[in-house]
Design a protein around this motif. Structure first.
Motif, PDB file in Angstrom:
ATOM      1  N   THR A   4      53.948 -28.456  12.358  1.00 52.00           N
ATOM      2  CA  THR A   4      53.379 -29.773  12.666  1.00 52.00           C
ATOM      3  C   THR A   4      52.452 -29.687  13.873  1.00 52.00           C
ATOM      4  OG1 THR A   4      55.328 -30.894  11.764  1.00 52.00           O
ATOM      5  CG2 THR A   4      53.916 -32.165  13.229  1.00 52.00           C
ATOM      6  N   ARG A   5      52.882 -28.946  14.916  1.00 52.09           N
ATOM      7  CA  ARG A   5      52.021 -28.789  16.086  1.00 52.09           C
ATOM      8  C   ARG A   5      50.743 -28.039  15.736  1.00 52.09           C
ATOM      9  NH1 ARG A   5      56.891 -27.750  18.985  1.00 52.09           N
ATOM     10  NH2 ARG A   5      56.460 -25.519  19.065  1.00 52.09           N
ATOM     11  N   LEU A   6      50.877 -27.036  14.852  1.00 54.86           N
ATOM     12  CA  LEU A   6      49.693 -26.288  14.414  1.00 54.86           C
ATOM     13  C   LEU A   6      48.712 -27.204  13.678  1.00 54.86           C
ATOM     14  CD1 LEU A   6      48.153 -23.623  13.983  1.00 54.86           C
ATOM     15  CD2 LEU A   6      49.516 -23.280  11.907  1.00 54.86           C
ATOM     16  N   LEU A   7      49.228 -28.042  12.795  1.00 50.77           N
ATOM     17  CA  LEU A   7      48.371 -28.981  12.064  1.00 50.77           C
ATOM     18  C   LEU A   7      47.676 -29.951  13.005  1.00 50.77           C
ATOM     19  CD1 LEU A   7      50.433 -29.908   8.864  1.00 50.77           C
ATOM     20  CD2 LEU A   7      48.212 -28.771   8.952  1.00 50.77           C
ATOM     21  N   ASN A   8      48.413 -30.460  13.979  1.00 50.33           N
ATOM     22  CA  ASN A   8      47.822 -31.402  14.936  1.00 50.33           C
ATOM     23  C   ASN A   8      46.677 -30.751  15.707  1.00 50.33           C
ATOM     24  OD1 ASN A   8      49.566 -33.430  14.177  1.00 50.33           O
ATOM     25  ND2 ASN A   8      51.066 -32.975  15.792  1.00 50.33           N
ATOM     26  N   GLU A   9      46.881 -29.477  16.074  1.00 52.74           N
ATOM     27  CA  GLU A   9      45.834 -28.769  16.816  1.00 52.74           C
ATOM     28  C   GLU A   9      44.612 -28.512  15.931  1.00 52.74           C
ATOM     29  OE1 GLU A   9      45.390 -25.034  19.926  1.00 52.74           O
ATOM     30  OE2 GLU A   9      47.266 -25.333  18.832  1.00 52.74           O
ATOM     31  N   LEU A  10      44.855 -28.140  14.673  1.00 48.57           N
ATOM     32  CA  LEU A  10      43.742 -27.918  13.753  1.00 48.57           C
ATOM     33  C   LEU A  10      42.941 -29.203  13.547  1.00 48.57           C
ATOM     34  CD1 LEU A  10      45.502 -25.689  11.067  1.00 48.57           C
ATOM     35  CD2 LEU A  10      43.708 -24.962  12.656  1.00 48.57           C
ATOM     36  N   ASN A  11      43.640 -30.318  13.397  1.00 41.74           N
ATOM     37  CA  ASN A  11      42.949 -31.606  13.227  1.00 41.74           C
ATOM     38  C   ASN A  11      42.146 -31.967  14.466  1.00 41.74           C
ATOM     39  OD1 ASN A  11      43.961 -32.040  10.637  1.00 41.74           O
ATOM     40  ND2 ASN A  11      45.812 -33.040  11.397  1.00 41.74           N
ATOM     41  N   MET A  12      42.669 -31.614  15.623  1.00 44.31           N
ATOM     42  CA  MET A  12      41.956 -31.892  16.867  1.00 44.31           C
ATOM     43  C   MET A  12      40.652 -31.098  16.935  1.00 44.31           C
ATOM     44  SD  MET A  12      43.517 -31.715  20.722  1.00 44.31           S
ATOM     45  CE  MET A  12      43.881 -29.951  20.579  1.00 44.31           C
ATOM     46  N   TYR A  13      40.631 -29.929  16.269  1.00 42.49           N
ATOM     47  CA  TYR A  13      39.438 -29.076  16.259  1.00 42.49           C
ATOM     48  C   TYR A  13      38.590 -29.304  15.003  1.00 42.49           C
ATOM     49  CZ  TYR A  13      41.880 -26.603  19.995  1.00 42.49           C
ATOM     50  OH  TYR A  13      42.540 -26.282  21.167  1.00 42.49           O
TER      51      TYR A  13
END
Length: 243
Positions: free
Chosen positions: A130-139
């Motif tokens: 979930t944290r990885l997805l949030n970071e990808l969406n932020m980028y």
């Protein structure tokens, strides 16, 4: 004197009467002109009128055909617009496969830990994903699939009986691949550079997992979402509104 007046009056009356008789005679002498054309001339005239009528009918028919063709094109244009809108909505909802620039992430066990006998972690904590997805969406990541499962707005990642599941799909074995698509090559390059210096790599390493990042790929295929979408708290609209 009176006789002179009577004579003058009589003379005027006589002149007036004579003038009126002359006008009436001229009128009787020149009767109203009649159509003296023969039957062939009349037939030619009728044929010309019919030809004009036929031309008018042909022009009307031609205009009707043009209107029908225009109406058909207008309907086709509406249908095409609806079809294009549907395709766009399906694409945004993740229901269509898409090929775009992007990068690939690979999650696998740390080989060094395997060599020294440390138990291999074969479970990826859902919070980590979930944290990885949030970071990808932020980028500016726009299209993401994890282990072949497309991620959409309603996707749920959770732990069920010590297994990490993505919308019911179980991540059974490592390594797995995360496919990340973006809008253009420039965004893919920025995403790659940001992920190279991201703390996500350290977070995965703490869990004895290695996160590898590929260089930007010009044509990366992200699969479509293949499960049914459940819509809650929505009802079909009534015609004419609530009134």
């Amino acid at each position: 004197m009176d006789n002179k007046k009577i004579n003058v009056s009589f003379t005027l009356i006589a002149v007036l009467v004579g003038f009126m008789i002359a006008i009436q005679f001229q009128t009787v002498k020149k009767p109203v002109e009649r159509d003296t054309r023969d039957i062939w001339q009349l037939r030619d005239a009728i044929l010309k009128e019919k030809e004009i009528q036929s031309n008018l009918l042909s022009e009307i028919r031609s205009n009707e055909e043009k209107l029908a063709a225009y109406e058909s094109k207008r309907k086709q244009s509406k249908e095409q617009a609806l079809s294009d809108t549907l395709k766009e909505l399906k694409l945004e909802a993740g229901l269509s496969e898409i090929t775009v620039p992007g990068i690939k992430l690979k999650i696998e066990p740390v080989i060094e830990e395997i060599k020294i006998g440390t138990p291999v972690n074969r479970v990826i904590p859902p919070e980590l994903l979930t944290r990885l997805l949030n970071e990808l969406n932020m980028y500016e990541a726009k299209y993401v699939a994890i282990d072949g499962k497309r991620i959409i707005n309603t996707t749920v990642i959770r732990d069920i009986n010590m297994e990490t599941k993505i919308d019911g799909h179980t991540i059974e074995r490592l390594p797995i691949e995360v496919v990340v698509g973006v809008d253009d090559n420039s965004t893919a390059e920025k995403l790659y550079n940001r992920m190279k210096v991201s703390k996500a790599t350290e977070e995965f390493f703490i869990e004895n997992l290695r996160l590898s990042i590929s260089k930007p790929i010009p044509n990366l295929t992200v699969p479509a979402y293949d499960d049914s979408i459940r819509i809650r708290y929505m009802e079909p609209a009534k015609e004419g509104g609530d009134s």
